[in-house]
Design a protein around this motif. Structure first.
Motif, PDB file in Angstrom:
ATOM      1  N   GLU A  93      -2.782  -4.545   7.652  1.00 51.61           N
ATOM      2  CA  GLU A  93      -1.791  -5.479   7.677  1.00 51.61           C
ATOM      3  C   GLU A  93      -2.173  -7.009   7.346  1.00 51.61           C
ATOM      4  O   GLU A  93      -1.605  -7.677   6.844  1.00 51.61           O
ATOM      5  N   ALA A  94      -3.412  -7.140   8.098  1.00 52.73           N
ATOM      6  CA  ALA A  94      -3.854  -8.690   8.196  1.00 52.73           C
ATOM      7  C   ALA A  94      -4.372  -8.992   6.692  1.00 52.73           C
ATOM      8  O   ALA A  94      -3.779  -9.960   6.140  1.00 52.73           O
ATOM      9  N   THR A  95      -5.278  -7.991   6.172  1.00 56.83           N
ATOM     10  CA  THR A  95      -5.680  -8.356   4.736  1.00 56.83           C
ATOM     11  C   THR A  95      -4.740  -8.337   3.624  1.00 56.83           C
ATOM     12  O   THR A  95      -4.815  -8.944   2.830  1.00 56.83           O
ATOM     13  N   ALA A  96      -3.851  -7.488   4.058  1.00 54.92           N
ATOM     14  CA  ALA A  96      -2.821  -7.389   2.835  1.00 54.92           C
ATOM     15  C   ALA A  96      -1.985  -8.589   2.654  1.00 54.92           C
ATOM     16  O   ALA A  96      -1.328  -9.102   1.869  1.00 54.92           O
ATOM     17  N   GLY A  97      -1.561  -9.009   4.067  1.00 53.77           N
ATOM     18  CA  GLY A  97      -0.987 -10.384   4.073  1.00 53.77           C
ATOM     19  C   GLY A  97      -1.598 -11.604   3.604  1.00 53.77           C
ATOM     20  O   GLY A  97      -0.870 -12.291   3.059  1.00 53.77           O
ATOM     21  N   GLU A  98      -3.007 -11.618   3.538  1.00 51.51           N
ATOM     22  CA  GLU A  98      -3.677 -12.616   3.052  1.00 51.51           C
ATOM     23  C   GLU A  98      -3.559 -12.644   1.678  1.00 51.51           C
ATOM     24  O   GLU A  98      -3.461 -13.510   0.909  1.00 51.51           O
ATOM     25  N   VAL A  99      -3.418 -11.618   1.112  1.00 50.73           N
ATOM     26  CA  VAL A  99      -3.364 -11.330  -0.181  1.00 50.73           C
ATOM     27  C   VAL A  99      -2.161 -11.940  -0.863  1.00 50.73           C
ATOM     28  O   VAL A  99      -2.052 -12.689  -1.878  1.00 50.73           O
ATOM     29  N   ILE A 100      -0.924 -11.333  -0.077  1.00 52.79           N
ATOM     30  CA  ILE A 100       0.288 -12.072  -0.518  1.00 52.79           C
ATOM     31  C   ILE A 100       0.172 -13.649  -0.431  1.00 52.79           C
ATOM     32  O   ILE A 100       0.838 -14.124  -1.162  1.00 52.79           O
ATOM     33  N   VAL A 134       7.016 -22.023 -13.963  1.00 51.31           N
ATOM     34  CA  VAL A 134       7.101 -20.406 -13.965  1.00 51.31           C
ATOM     35  C   VAL A 134       6.169 -19.682 -12.862  1.00 51.31           C
ATOM     36  O   VAL A 134       5.397 -20.385 -12.606  1.00 51.31           O
ATOM     37  N   LYS A 135       6.408 -18.435 -12.526  1.00 57.56           N
ATOM     38  CA  LYS A 135       5.489 -17.932 -11.900  1.00 57.56           C
ATOM     39  C   LYS A 135       4.908 -16.760 -12.561  1.00 57.56           C
ATOM     40  O   LYS A 135       5.566 -16.136 -13.134  1.00 57.56           O
ATOM     41  N   LEU A 136       3.656 -16.573 -12.381  1.00 58.47           N
ATOM     42  CA  LEU A 136       2.967 -15.480 -13.173  1.00 58.47           C
ATOM     43  C   LEU A 136       2.447 -14.283 -12.493  1.00 58.47           C
ATOM     44  O   LEU A 136       2.537 -13.316 -12.992  1.00 58.47           O
ATOM     45  N   ALA A 137       2.084 -14.683 -11.151  1.00 62.50           N
ATOM     46  CA  ALA A 137       1.330 -13.361 -10.312  1.00 62.50           C
ATOM     47  C   ALA A 137       2.294 -12.927  -9.362  1.00 62.50           C
ATOM     48  O   ALA A 137       3.376 -13.449  -8.843  1.00 62.50           O
ATOM     49  N   TYR A 138       2.111 -11.438  -9.322  1.00 57.49           N
ATOM     50  CA  TYR A 138       2.907 -10.516  -8.226  1.00 57.49           C
ATOM     51  C   TYR A 138       2.077  -9.741  -7.332  1.00 57.49           C
ATOM     52  O   TYR A 138       1.194  -9.176  -8.051  1.00 57.49           O
ATOM     53  N   ALA A 139       2.340  -9.632  -6.384  1.00 55.51           N
ATOM     54  CA  ALA A 139       1.810  -8.541  -5.302  1.00 55.51           C
ATOM     55  C   ALA A 139       2.606  -7.184  -5.530  1.00 55.51           C
ATOM     56  O   ALA A 139       3.745  -7.460  -5.541  1.00 55.51           O
ATOM     57  N   SER A 140       1.843  -6.211  -5.641  1.00 52.50           N
ATOM     58  CA  SER A 140       2.824  -4.881  -5.855  1.00 52.50           C
ATOM     59  C   SER A 140       3.346  -4.787  -4.605  1.00 52.50           C
ATOM     60  O   SER A 140       3.221  -5.057  -3.374  1.00 52.50           O
ATOM     61  N   ASP A 141       4.683  -3.991  -4.425  1.00 47.94           N
ATOM     62  CA  ASP A 141       5.325  -3.559  -3.347  1.00 47.94           C
ATOM     63  C   ASP A 141       4.429  -2.884  -2.329  1.00 47.94           C
ATOM     64  O   ASP A 141       4.631  -2.936  -1.315  1.00 47.94           O
ATOM     65  N   GLU A 142       3.320  -2.190  -2.424  1.00 50.65           N
ATOM     66  CA  GLU A 142       2.533  -1.605  -1.571  1.00 50.65           C
ATOM     67  C   GLU A 142       1.960  -2.544  -0.770  1.00 50.65           C
ATOM     68  O   GLU A 142       1.725  -2.302   0.465  1.00 50.65           O
ATOM     69  N   PHE A 143       1.476  -3.829  -1.284  1.00 49.69           N
ATOM     70  CA  PHE A 143       1.086  -4.885  -0.248  1.00 49.69           C
ATOM     71  C   PHE A 143       1.992  -5.383   0.852  1.00 49.69           C
ATOM     72  O   PHE A 143       1.722  -5.416   1.799  1.00 49.69           O
ATOM     73  N   TYR A 144       3.459  -5.236   0.164  1.00 46.44           N
ATOM     74  CA  TYR A 144       4.351  -5.733   1.201  1.00 46.44           C
ATOM     75  C   TYR A 144       4.419  -4.785   2.397  1.00 46.44           C
ATOM     76  O   TYR A 144       4.640  -4.895   3.507  1.00 46.44           O
ATOM     77  N   LEU A 145       4.214  -3.387   1.949  1.00 46.27           N
ATOM     78  CA  LEU A 145       4.424  -2.282   2.789  1.00 46.27           C
ATOM     79  C   LEU A 145       3.525  -2.562   3.924  1.00 46.27           C
ATOM     80  O   LEU A 145       3.396  -2.327   5.055  1.00 46.27           O
ATOM     81  N   LEU A 146       2.205  -2.708   3.392  1.00 43.03           N
ATOM     82  CA  LEU A 146       0.963  -2.616   4.292  1.00 43.03           C
ATOM     83  C   LEU A 146       0.959  -3.806   5.157  1.00 43.03           C
ATOM     84  O   LEU A 146       0.450  -3.636   6.377  1.00 43.03           O
ATOM     85  N   ALA A 147       1.455  -4.922   4.671  1.00 44.30           N
ATOM     86  CA  ALA A 147       1.570  -6.043   5.497  1.00 44.30           C
ATOM     87  C   ALA A 147       2.686  -6.049   6.581  1.00 44.30           C
ATOM     88  O   ALA A 147       2.922  -7.135   6.967  1.00 44.30           O
ATOM     89  N   ASN A 148       3.611  -5.217   6.392  1.00 42.91           N
ATOM     90  CA  ASN A 148       4.769  -4.998   7.230  1.00 42.91           C
ATOM     91  C   ASN A 148       5.686  -6.355   6.827  1.00 42.91           C
ATOM     92  O   ASN A 148       6.287  -6.902   8.013  1.00 42.91           O
ATOM     93  N   ARG A 149       5.705  -6.884   5.540  1.00 40.69           N
ATOM     94  CA  ARG A 149       6.464  -7.866   5.353  1.00 40.69           C
ATOM     95  C   ARG A 149       7.945  -7.261   4.483  1.00 40.69           C
ATOM     96  O   ARG A 149       7.919  -6.344   4.082  1.00 40.69           O
ATOM     97  N   GLU A 150       8.867  -8.341   4.742  1.00 42.35           N
ATOM     98  CA  GLU A 150      10.042  -7.931   3.947  1.00 42.35           C
ATOM     99  C   GLU A 150       9.686  -8.201   2.389  1.00 42.35           C
ATOM    100  O   GLU A 150       9.239  -8.934   2.030  1.00 42.35           O
ATOM    101  N   MET A 151      10.459  -7.173   1.803  1.00 42.64           N
ATOM    102  CA  MET A 151      10.404  -7.344   0.254  1.00 42.64           C
ATOM    103  C   MET A 151      11.085  -8.549  -0.181  1.00 42.64           C
ATOM    104  O   MET A 151      12.316  -9.104   0.369  1.00 42.64           O
TER     105      MET A 151
END
Length: 434
Positions: free
Chosen positions: A238-245, A261-278
């Motif tokens: 949860e912590a390390t995934a949140g840091e990536v986001i 513009v925005k170029l970079a995106y974290a995959s959905d899996e990072f949000y799930l691992l971080a317990n973050r809202e999509m």
């Protein structure tokens, strides 16, 4: 450079001109034909001069006039008109190296083929390319180029990919960008290796190639239970995934302030691992990285909600079971409840399939096997049909990763199986039976 013609389409321009199976295509309009990239590019002219070596060894030339983008009816032994280019790397995070024994042979082949990037959107590491091939891709204007970058640090890339060329070939990114080709990039992130300051460096370096760089996907390393004799890697928490986001969002904000513009995106899996809202639908712009699991959750929910809103059905006597990976279980359960709330008599049972073949840490629907579904559902009341996600089957749509066929699973469970289309509308259609 020449390719053998395996067959001729009946009634085609090639057949009418007398080109035959067994002939060898040498050139089109004086340009040598090496593979599918050359063929498709030079075929687009409306006036063609084909040089062909006949089966008797004699060379013959044919003139064909056609509409610009029409085919002429030549068919070849493979769609590449050549053998696949296999991967020469030994990446520390390679998923194929983590496969169990006993799967079908094709699953153990590691491709790293720039032609597949053009044809199917596959990502390539560039280590199979040389200067001559790069110039050919630029000449043919093969765009977009999808690149598995992982890191822009040459020394770290060599360490991660175990290939001494993997650092120097990063120069090809600039060559492609200078030539005006579009580039999509992918970074498979491993905790403590290419995230943190290294991720900042990689993103900042890639940002320099805007507008050639169109999008960047950051995905977490996938670790199966079959990592015997492989380098030790840690999973994200949860912590390390949140840091990536947070890193991606901070750098995106800085870049957007400059370029809009925005170029970079974290995959959905990072949000799930971080317990973050999509993120919201608007966050993903035109969803440029769906194939890397970026925005799939948000898009499916939006499409399903719209399709359900347009559905006139209010009552239905139907019970179905939906099989899904543990990662998508909360979303699929939410969508199923929305459908049941609107349609009286619709009973949907959602089953999260534990991945026993690869390990419980593998949670995505695309790696569900027929054996795992059978283990989870055998003896349960499934209802009128079992609905499975489309990405857990091979491209022909008939077989799971463990080589169990859809028909075999259907027979063992005693129910019809519906493979829903990969859209919200398709999922709703599978739920209600069309």
């Amino acid at each position: 450079m020449a390719v053998k013609i395996s067959s001729i389409e009946s009634g085609s321009l090639a057949e009418k001109k007398g080109i035959e199976a067994g002939d060898t295509l040498v050139s089109i309009n004086g340009n040598g034909i090496k593979d599918v990239l050359d063929y498709r590019f030079y075929l687009n002219d409306s006036k063609l001069k084909l040089e062909v070596i006949k089966a008797n060894g004699k060379t013959k030339k044919y003139k064909i006039h056609k509409d610009e983008f029409d085919d002429i009816g030549l068919e070849f032994e493979t769609y590449l008109m050549d053998s696949h280019h296999s991967c020469k790397n030994k990446c520390v995070f390679c998923f194929i190296d983590q496969l169990p024994e006993g799967l079908r042979d094709s699953l153990y082949f590691k491709d790293d083929d720039d032609r597949l990037s053009f044809l199917f959107g596959n990502y390539v590491t560039l280590t199979n390319l040389d200067d001559e091939e790069v110039e050919r891709l630029i000449k043919l204007h093969i765009s977009p180029i999808n690149i598995s970058v992982h890191t822009m640090n040459p020394e770290l890339r060599i360490k991660m990919m175990k290939n001494p060329r993997s650092g120097e070939v990063l120069k090809y990114i600039k060559r492609f960008a200078d030539a005006g080709l579009d580039i999509n990039a992918q970074l498979v992130l491993c905790p403590g290796i290419n995230d943190g300051d290294e991720l900042v460096y990689s993103l900042e370096e890639l940002f320099k190639y805007y507008p050639a760089i169109r999008s960047i996907a950051c995905v977490p390393v996938g670790l199966t239970k079959h990592r015997e004799k492989l380098e030790k890697l840690e999973p994200y928490n949860e912590a390390t995934a949140g840091e990536v986001i947070d890193t991606i969002n901070r750098l995106n904000a800085e870049f957007k302030a400059k370029e809009g513009v925005k170029l970079a995106y974290a995959s959905d899996e990072f949000y799930l691992l971080a317990n973050r809202e999509m993120p919201s639908y608007d966050y993903y712009d035109d969803f440029p990285q769906l194939e890397n699991g970026v925005g799939m959750w948000t898009l499916l929910k939006d499409e399903f909600t719209e399709a359900l809103g347009e559905c006139d059905l209010t009552e239905l006597n139907r019970k179905v079971t939906l099989a899904t990976g543990t990662a998508a279980y909360p979303l699929i359960s939410e969508l199923a409840q929305m459908a049941m709330d609107k349609i009286k008599g619709l009973d949907i049972q959602v089953e999260a399939i534990i991945n026993r073949l690869f390990g419980e840490s593998i949670t995505v629907s695309g790696l569900i096997t027929g054996g795992d579904i059978l283990y989870s559902l055998e003896g349960k009341e499934i209802g009128d049909a079992l609905v499975i996600p489309p990405n857990c089957l091979r491209s022909e749509g008939d077989m799971f990763l463990d080589s169990m066929t859809v028909d075999e699973l259907s027979d063992k469970l005693g129910v019809p199986i519906i493979c829903n289309e990969s859209s919200g509308e398709g999922l709703l259609s599978a739920m209600i039976g069309g």
